[in-house]
Design a protein around this motif. Structure first.
Motif, short mmCIF file in Angstrom:
data_model
loop_
_atom_site.label_atom_id
_atom_site.label_comp_id
_atom_site.label_asym_id
_atom_site.label_seq_id
_atom_site.Cartn_x
_atom_site.Cartn_y
_atom_site.Cartn_z
N ALA A 65 0.90 -1.25 0.16
CA ALA A 65 0.09 -0.12 -0.13
C ALA A 65 0.90 1.12 0.09
O ALA A 65 0.91 1.97 1.04
N ASN A 66 1.55 1.39 -1.14
CA ASN A 66 2.57 2.45 -1.06
C ASN A 66 1.75 3.81 -1.62
O ASN A 66 0.71 3.80 -2.20
N TYR A 67 2.31 4.92 -1.13
CA TYR A 67 1.70 6.20 -1.22
C TYR A 67 2.63 7.22 -1.70
O TYR A 67 3.70 7.21 -1.02
N SER A 68 2.28 8.26 -2.49
CA SER A 68 3.14 9.40 -2.71
C SER A 68 2.68 10.51 -2.76
O SER A 68 1.44 10.72 -3.31
N TYR A 69 3.15 11.73 -2.36
CA TYR A 69 2.57 13.08 -2.68
C TYR A 69 3.87 14.10 -2.34
O TYR A 69 4.74 13.85 -1.84
N SER A 70 3.81 15.35 -3.13
CA SER A 70 4.80 16.24 -2.91
C SER A 70 6.35 15.73 -3.10
O SER A 70 7.07 16.06 -2.43
N ASN A 71 6.52 14.61 -4.08
CA ASN A 71 7.66 14.16 -4.27
C ASN A 71 8.21 13.25 -3.02
O ASN A 71 9.28 12.97 -2.99
N LEU A 72 7.24 12.77 -2.16
CA LEU A 72 7.54 11.89 -1.18
C LEU A 72 7.09 10.67 -1.23
O LEU A 72 5.65 10.64 -1.86
N LYS A 73 7.83 9.66 -1.41
CA LYS A 73 7.06 8.20 -1.61
C LYS A 73 7.29 7.48 -0.20
O LYS A 73 8.24 7.33 0.41
N LEU A 74 6.14 6.84 0.25
CA LEU A 74 5.91 6.23 1.50
C LEU A 74 5.70 4.78 1.31
O LEU A 74 4.81 4.26 0.58
N THR B 165 -7.86 3.87 1.15
CA THR B 165 -7.90 2.94 0.28
C THR B 165 -7.05 3.14 -0.83
O THR B 165 -7.32 3.85 -1.73
N ILE B 166 -5.67 2.52 -0.70
CA ILE B 166 -4.89 2.56 -1.83
C ILE B 166 -5.08 1.51 -2.83
O ILE B 166 -5.37 0.44 -2.56
N LYS B 167 -5.48 2.05 -3.97
CA LYS B 167 -5.68 1.12 -5.13
C LYS B 167 -4.44 0.33 -5.57
O LYS B 167 -3.62 0.93 -6.14
N LEU B 168 -4.41 -0.97 -5.42
CA LEU B 168 -3.06 -1.70 -5.65
C LEU B 168 -3.27 -2.26 -7.00
O LEU B 168 -4.40 -2.61 -7.44
#
Length: 251
Positions: free
Chosen positions: A114-123, A248-251
């Motif tokens: 369930a990876n997530y990214s915003y504002s050049n930040l990858k989580l 809910t991250i769309k995998l």
């Protein structure tokens, strides 16, 4: 702008036909243009909220987080503190081409991948723990009996505001990983803070909430495509607030 219902109302809606609110027990169903909000002032009682706040900020040396001056732990200095239950980070994001530290601490938890990214930040997600799963399940139970379609969250973004100097700028949660019309559940602990919405096309048109301890706010519909939200600075706030936004991250 007018207070909805009474001077004691915890939210402010424009006095227009496009805005409406209905109440069932302690649950408010709020309709705004291109969006729906569910507002539950006392989702968690004071005892459970306090226990969870202690859990989120518990350290290995058992120092009292309430008496710690967290302003001295800016940037990389946060690594000096060993938290027992939450992997708090002070991340850098890109704003107008510059890499800056966020004005808050944060943590990302969820299902594998369930990876997530915003504002050049990858989580990449930390694994769920017992307390976060408890909260997630309680929210999903409420959604299952609400006007929204049944949903299962697979991730949560935790934001820790040390005091009123910490904030969140205007933004929409419209990243591609969240899908077209995401349902996002925002649960609050600690200090009460102002939470603002503004219409993207008419930025003078706003909706305001007071987010109290144990309060749950659910955002649904097309709200992330037509509205932005923010937590403004409040100099008078001297205590901690933690916010959990389940997604809910769309995998």
């Amino acid at each position: 702008m007018n207070l909805f219902n009474s001077s004691q109302s915890p939210f402010i809606l424009p006095k227009k036909d496009e805005y409406s609110c209905s109440k069932t027990k302690e649950l408010f169903n709020i309709t705004i243009p291109n969006g729906k909000l569910i507002f539950i002032p006392n989702f968690l009682d004071e005892k459970i909220s306090s226990e969870l706040m202690d859990y989120f900020l518990e350290t290995e040396n058992e120092s009292d987080w309430k008496s710690t001056d967290w302003r001295t732990f800016e940037k990389e200095n946060l690594a000096k503190i060993k938290f027992k239950n939450i992997d708090w980070q002070h991340n850098q994001i890109k704003i107008f081409g510059k890499m800056l530290f966020e004005p808050r601490f944060s943590a990302w938890y969820g299902d594998k991948d369930a990876n997530y990214s915003y504002s050049n930040l990858k989580l990449e997600p930390n694994s769920w723990n017992e307390k976060l799963l408890f909260v997630k399940n309680e929210i999903e139970k409420l959604i299952s009996i609400s006007e929204l379609e049944n949903i299962k969250f697979n991730s949560v973004l935790m934001n820790w505001y040390r005091d009123g100097q910490d904030s969140m700028g205007w933004h929409s949660d419209n990243e591609k990983e969240l899908g077209r019309n995401p349902v996002i559940a925002s649960l609050n602990f600690g200090a009460a803070r102002r939470f603002l919405f503004r219409n993207i096309k008419n930025k003078k048109e706003k909706v305001e909430f007071s987010l109290q301890n144990g309060l749950l706010l659910i955002m649904a519909g097309e709200i992330q495509h037509f509205w932005q939200h923010a937590i403004p600075k409040e100099a008078k706030i001297k205590t901690n607030r933690i916010n959990l936004t389940f997604r809910t991250i769309k995998l």
